[in-house]
Design an enzyme around this catalytic site. Structure first.
Site, short mmCIF file in Angstrom:
data_model
loop_
_atom_site.label_atom_id
_atom_site.label_comp_id
_atom_site.label_asym_id
_atom_site.label_seq_id
_atom_site.Cartn_x
_atom_site.Cartn_y
_atom_site.Cartn_z
CB SER A 1 -1.19 0.02 1.28
OG SER A 1 -1.21 1.31 1.01
CE1 TYR B 1 -4.49 -1.91 5.01
CE2 TYR B 1 -4.14 0.15 4.82
CZ TYR B 1 -4.54 -1.54 4.64
OH TYR B 1 -4.69 -1.64 2.92
#
Length: 280
Positions: free
Chosen positions: A163, A176
């Site tokens: 990501s 995250y």
């Protein structure tokens, strides 16, 4: 002369975790359309069964397998099924992952925290642990199970889903962001570890996409962008969100053993220029 890029994965067995989600279901459909035999893995059995049925209706090969990426014994059972029904795995896409509200703060900055909200000090250890396990171990365990086929054949490709959070952490989601940074680091580790075996290991780092998970964070009920969405778009030179179909070219390229034969250990941003923009 052989062209360096071709969209033909005929005969290849592609295992995809998280195939019940938006991004990986599109990848599964694309690989099936390109001739691959696709094993679609997800805890959401209904979602992958619908995916498999849609592909089969087009004359493509896609089978649904219920799988929990945090349960190695269950993964080993699924792996045996895939080998029996489709053959040894050639390409593994580790797409399972996600965030959890218990690991998310309510405000971007602590000095703006409102009474009753979740501050950094309120983050729940169980939620943080779940996010790390789902993203990191949820990548490591399927690789342990399915890449064993590649080691036997001395060829194959592992593609992880990192990501943009791995490059620059976003506010509110420390677990995250950290977990995806671990996925990027693990991708490089795998690339070096398997370098002498013929297995290539890479990752893509999608930018901001609209999904069921973040719809409410990005858009108001009337469809207008939230303040967070406006900040994201202001920091993205292309001025728009990335669409899931825009990941497919990079996925095909990195998984193509001819086009990307010397590429391993890279984490490729697909972000509309977000990582290249300083804000000024």
């Amino acid at each position: 002369m052989d062209l360096p890029l071709h969209v033909d994965f005929s005969g290849k067995v592609v295992a995809i975790t998280g195939a019940g989600g938006v991004l990986c279901s599109h990848m599964a459909q694309a690989f099936a359309q390109a001739g691959a035999k696709v094993a679609a893995l997800d805890r959401n059995v209904q979602a992958v069964e619908q995916l498999a049925q849609a592909c089969q209706a087009q004359g493509q090969i896609c089978r649904a397998y219920p799988a929990d990426v945090l349960d190695k014994k269950a993964l080993e059972s699924v792996h045996r099924q895939v080998r029996e029904e489709l053959g040894p795995c050639d390409i593994l896409i580790n797409g399972a992952g996600g965030n959890n509200p218990r690991a998310t703060t309510s405000n971007e900055y602590h000095h703006e925290a409102a009474p009753g909200g979740k501050s950094f000090f309120d983050l729940e250890p169980e939620g943080v642990d779940l996010v790390f396990r789902l993203n990191f171990q949820g990548t490591l365990l399927p690789t342990q199970v399915f890449a064993s086929d590649m080691a036997e054949k001395k060829s194959g490709c592992v593609l992880n889903i990192s990501s943009m959070n791995a490059f620059v952490p976003l506010t509110k989601i420390p677990a995250y962001s950290g977990a995806k940074a671990a996925v990027s680091n693990f991708t490089q580790w795998l690339a070096a570890h398997f370098a002498g075996t013929g297995i290539r290991c890479n990752a893509i780092a999608p930018g901001f996409l609209v999904s069921n998970q973040n719809q409410d964070l990005l858009f108001q009920p009337d469809g207008s962008p939230t303040p967070r969405a406006r900040k994201i778009l202001a920091g993205t030179p292309m001025g728009r969100f990335v669409e899931s179909r825009e990941l497919l070219g990079a996925v095909f390229f990195l998984c193509d053993e001819q086009a990307a034969s010397a590429i391993t250990g890279v984490v490729l941003p697909i972000d509309g220029g977000y990582s290249a923009y300083s804000g000024v």
